[in-house]
Every structure is written in C-alpha cells, then in structure tokens.
Design a protein around this motif. Structure first.
Motif, PDB file in Angstrom:
ATOM      1  N   TRP A   1     -13.699   4.779  -9.696  1.00 17.03           N
ATOM      2  CA  TRP A   1     -14.142   3.582  -8.843  1.00 17.03           C
ATOM      3  C   TRP A   1     -15.633   3.090  -9.221  1.00 17.03           C
ATOM      4  O   TRP A   1     -16.391   3.855  -9.569  1.00 17.03           O
ATOM      5  N   ARG A   2     -16.077   1.826  -9.149  1.00 13.16           N
ATOM      6  CA  ARG A   2     -17.526   1.528  -9.466  1.00 13.16           C
ATOM      7  C   ARG A   2     -18.144   2.008  -8.553  1.00 13.16           C
ATOM      8  O   ARG A   2     -19.657   2.504  -8.904  1.00 13.16           O
ATOM      9  N   SER A   3     -17.899   2.443  -7.138  1.00 12.80           N
ATOM     10  CA  SER A   3     -18.770   2.759  -6.513  1.00 12.80           C
ATOM     11  C   SER A   3     -18.126   3.483  -5.024  1.00 12.80           C
ATOM     12  O   SER A   3     -17.019   3.263  -4.902  1.00 12.80           O
ATOM     13  N   LYS A   4     -18.897   4.451  -4.222  1.00 16.53           N
ATOM     14  CA  LYS A   4     -18.193   5.061  -3.177  1.00 16.53           C
ATOM     15  C   LYS A   4     -17.937   4.024  -1.918  1.00 16.53           C
ATOM     16  O   LYS A   4     -16.969   4.336  -1.471  1.00 16.53           O
ATOM     17  N   ALA A   5     -18.714   2.945  -1.925  1.00 20.72           N
ATOM     18  CA  ALA A   5     -18.496   1.696  -1.027  1.00 20.72           C
ATOM     19  C   ALA A   5     -16.857   1.378  -1.280  1.00 20.72           C
ATOM     20  O   ALA A   5     -16.152   0.939  -0.405  1.00 20.72           O
ATOM     21  N   ASP A   6     -16.629   1.062  -2.550  1.00 20.55           N
ATOM     22  CA  ASP A   6     -15.279   0.481  -3.065  1.00 20.55           C
ATOM     23  C   ASP A   6     -14.273   1.668  -2.768  1.00 20.55           C
ATOM     24  O   ASP A   6     -13.080   1.074  -2.220  1.00 20.55           O
ATOM     25  N   ILE A   7     -14.298   2.741  -2.731  1.00 19.00           N
ATOM     26  CA  ILE A   7     -13.419   3.818  -2.193  1.00 19.00           C
ATOM     27  C   ILE A   7     -13.138   3.670  -0.719  1.00 19.00           C
ATOM     28  O   ILE A   7     -11.920   3.724  -0.265  1.00 19.00           O
ATOM     29  N   LYS A   8     -14.298   3.404  -0.055  1.00 19.63           N
ATOM     30  CA  LYS A   8     -14.254   3.412   1.364  1.00 19.63           C
ATOM     31  C   LYS A   8     -13.549   2.249   1.758  1.00 19.63           C
ATOM     32  O   LYS A   8     -12.610   2.232   2.518  1.00 19.63           O
ATOM     33  N   ALA A   9     -13.697   1.063   1.184  1.00 20.11           N
ATOM     34  CA  ALA A   9     -13.213   0.090   1.486  1.00 20.11           C
ATOM     35  C   ALA A   9     -11.582  -0.010   1.243  1.00 20.11           C
ATOM     36  O   ALA A   9     -10.715  -0.520   2.078  1.00 20.11           O
ATOM     37  N   ALA A  10     -11.046   0.792   0.193  1.00 25.52           N
ATOM     38  CA  ALA A  10      -9.657   0.825  -0.234  1.00 25.52           C
ATOM     39  C   ALA A  10      -9.106   1.571   0.550  1.00 25.52           C
ATOM     40  O   ALA A  10      -7.917   1.203   0.880  1.00 25.52           O
ATOM     41  N   LEU A  11      -9.956   2.518   1.340  1.00 25.71           N
ATOM     42  CA  LEU A  11      -9.030   3.365   2.112  1.00 25.71           C
ATOM     43  C   LEU A  11      -8.668   2.947   3.464  1.00 25.71           C
ATOM     44  O   LEU A  11      -7.831   3.070   4.352  1.00 25.71           O
ATOM     45  N   GLY A  12      -9.448   1.762   3.813  1.00 20.16           N
ATOM     46  CA  GLY A  12      -9.185   1.103   5.027  1.00 20.16           C
ATOM     47  C   GLY A  12      -7.816   0.094   4.991  1.00 20.16           C
ATOM     48  O   GLY A  12      -7.518  -0.395   5.885  1.00 20.16           O
ATOM     49  N   ASP A  13      -7.062  -0.158   3.595  1.00 18.90           N
ATOM     50  CA  ASP A  13      -6.209  -0.887   3.632  1.00 18.90           C
ATOM     51  C   ASP A  13      -4.918  -0.581   4.130  1.00 18.90           C
ATOM     52  O   ASP A  13      -4.597   0.575   3.778  1.00 18.90           O
ATOM     53  N   PRO A  14      -4.325  -1.146   4.976  1.00 17.29           N
ATOM     54  CA  PRO A  14      -3.025  -0.574   5.640  1.00 17.29           C
ATOM     55  C   PRO A  14      -2.065  -0.158   4.581  1.00 17.29           C
ATOM     56  O   PRO A  14      -1.079   0.549   4.887  1.00 17.29           O
ATOM     57  N   ASP A  15      -1.857  -0.930   3.549  1.00 21.19           N
ATOM     58  CA  ASP A  15      -0.730  -0.629   2.914  1.00 21.19           C
ATOM     59  C   ASP A  15      -1.283   0.555   1.722  1.00 21.19           C
ATOM     60  O   ASP A  15      -0.297   1.447   1.681  1.00 21.19           O
ATOM     61  N   ILE A  16      -2.297   0.937   1.671  1.00 21.95           N
ATOM     62  CA  ILE A  16      -2.757   2.028   0.766  1.00 21.95           C
ATOM     63  C   ILE A  16      -2.608   3.360   2.092  1.00 21.95           C
ATOM     64  O   ILE A  16      -2.255   4.248   1.693  1.00 21.95           O
ATOM     65  N   GLN A  17      -3.025   3.043   3.165  1.00 18.17           N
ATOM     66  CA  GLN A  17      -2.807   4.232   4.043  1.00 18.17           C
ATOM     67  C   GLN A  17      -1.282   4.522   4.186  1.00 18.17           C
ATOM     68  O   GLN A  17      -0.926   5.569   4.499  1.00 18.17           O
ATOM     69  N   ARG A  18      -0.304   3.410   4.227  1.00 19.02           N
ATOM     70  CA  ARG A  18       0.903   3.864   4.151  1.00 19.02           C
ATOM     71  C   ARG A  18       1.613   4.722   3.039  1.00 19.02           C
ATOM     72  O   ARG A  18       2.553   5.419   3.166  1.00 19.02           O
ATOM     73  N   VAL A  19       0.958   4.465   1.702  1.00 16.02           N
ATOM     74  CA  VAL A  19       1.226   5.204   0.737  1.00 16.02           C
ATOM     75  C   VAL A  19       0.822   6.540   0.934  1.00 16.02           C
ATOM     76  O   VAL A  19       1.401   7.580   0.655  1.00 16.02           O
ATOM     77  N   ARG A  20      -0.506   6.738   1.384  1.00 21.48           N
ATOM     78  CA  ARG A  20      -1.091   7.902   1.520  1.00 21.48           C
ATOM     79  C   ARG A  20      -0.511   8.745   2.726  1.00 21.48           C
ATOM     80  O   ARG A  20      -0.336  10.127   2.504  1.00 21.48           O
ATOM     81  N   GLU A  21       0.312   8.041   3.740  1.00 19.06           N
ATOM     82  CA  GLU A  21       1.005   8.823   4.687  1.00 19.06           C
ATOM     83  C   GLU A  21       2.337   9.300   4.217  1.00 19.06           C
ATOM     84  O   GLU A  21       2.860  10.543   4.487  1.00 19.06           O
ATOM     85  N   ARG A  22       2.992   8.540   3.537  1.00 17.36           N
ATOM     86  CA  ARG A  22       4.216   8.956   2.680  1.00 17.36           C
ATOM     87  C   ARG A  22       4.032   9.982   1.595  1.00 17.36           C
ATOM     88  O   ARG A  22       4.838  10.976   1.507  1.00 17.36           O
ATOM     89  N   ALA A  23       2.988  10.073   0.912  1.00 20.04           N
ATOM     90  CA  ALA A  23       2.632  11.059   0.133  1.00 20.04           C
ATOM     91  C   ALA A  23       2.298  12.621   0.854  1.00 20.04           C
ATOM     92  O   ALA A  23       2.847  13.502   0.457  1.00 20.04           O
ATOM     93  N   ALA A  24       1.862  12.417   2.163  1.00 17.69           N
ATOM     94  CA  ALA A  24       1.485  13.351   2.881  1.00 17.69           C
ATOM     95  C   ALA A  24       2.906  14.145   3.340  1.00 17.69           C
ATOM     96  O   ALA A  24       2.803  15.244   3.645  1.00 17.69           O
ATOM     97  N   GLU A  25       3.988  13.205   3.415  1.00 15.61           N
ATOM     98  CA  GLU A  25       5.136  13.770   3.918  1.00 15.61           C
ATOM     99  C   GLU A  25       5.737  14.718   2.864  1.00 15.61           C
ATOM    100  O   GLU A  25       6.612  15.537   3.285  1.00 15.61           O
ATOM    101  N   LEU A  26       5.418  14.498   1.720  1.00  8.19           N
ATOM    102  CA  LEU A  26       5.968  15.151   0.427  1.00  8.19           C
ATOM    103  C   LEU A  26       5.314  16.409  -0.121  1.00  8.19           C
ATOM    104  O   LEU A  26       5.811  17.126  -0.746  1.00  8.19           O
ATOM    105  N   ALA A  27       3.841  16.205   0.248  1.00 11.24           N
ATOM    106  CA  ALA A  27       2.974  17.433  -0.300  1.00 11.24           C
ATOM    107  C   ALA A  27       1.906  17.617   0.564  1.00 11.24           C
ATOM    108  O   ALA A  27       1.852  16.725   1.666  1.00 11.24           O
ATOM    109  N   ASN A  28       0.964  18.548   0.188  1.00  9.22           N
ATOM    110  CA  ASN A  28      -0.054  18.744   0.816  1.00  9.22           C
ATOM    111  C   ASN A  28      -1.238  18.172   0.100  1.00  9.22           C
ATOM    112  O   ASN A  28      -1.640  18.891  -0.873  1.00  9.22           O
TER     113      ASN A  28
END
Length: 110
Positions: free
Chosen positions: A67-94
């Motif tokens: 990413w260009r910056s840490k602020a860009d990472i933080k903003a992306a992690l607030g996206d509900p679509d990205i949160q759903r992907v992360r939740e699905r990944a956590a169901e499959l792995a640690n």
C-alpha cells in the motif's frame, strides 16, 4: 507486464497475513483471497499490489498487500466487503496479520 516493486525510499506499507491452514483447505483459501483481491482490494485507493504465495506442503498461505500508506490499509480494512472476505478466510485458516515497512533490501551485484 506489471510487477511488484519494493523500494526502501518510497515509504510503502505492507499488510502481510500468514495463514496456517489444513492442506485440504489451502486451495479454497487461496481462491477466496484471490477473489477478494481481484474484486475489492486492488481497486481501493492506495493499493499498489497484492501477492498470494502458497506453501508447497499445503500448510500455509502468505497474503502480501503493498500500500501507499498505513492510512490506506486502515481505510481498506473498514470496507464491509473486505471484512466479509477476511471473515471467510478465518473460517478456513488461522490468520496472523501485521503491518510492515521496509527495513532493508539486498540484491546481488550485476
């Protein structure tokens, strides 16, 4: 051809997520993360690249987003679509995710 370029002086930030996964789930996890990167991450402001690496023994997956910056990472992690992907990944792995900056780079002499 596009490629990932890492430079110490550009101030880029990295989100690196190491997933411990059962070998029978590695392919599905890779597909979930790749689809999420294609649909959501790569279009976010500040995203420079996303790379997925799978271990040969099937027990790990590395997700490396530049990413260009840490602020860009933080903003992306607030996206509900990205949160759903992360939740699905956590169901499959640690997952074990952390933000990183470049400390040093070493290259062979030309």
């Amino acid at each position: 051809m596009s490629e990932t370029v890492i430079r110490a002086e550009d101030g880029a930030a990295f989100m690196i997520n190491v997933f411990d996964v059962d070998p029978e789930n590695q392919k599905e996890l890779a597909e979930v993360m790749s689809e999420g990167a294609e649909k959501y991450i790569r279009h976010r402001p500040g995203c420079l690249s996303v790379n997925l690496l799978t271990s040969n023994n099937g027990k790990r997956l590395l997700y490396i987003a530049q990413w260009r910056s840490k602020a860009d990472i933080k903003a992306a992690l607030g996206d509900p679509d990205i949160q759903r992907v992360r939740e699905r990944a956590a169901e499959l792995a640690n997952p074990d995710a952390h933000a990183y900056t470049v400390y040093a780079l070493h290259h062979p002499e030309s």
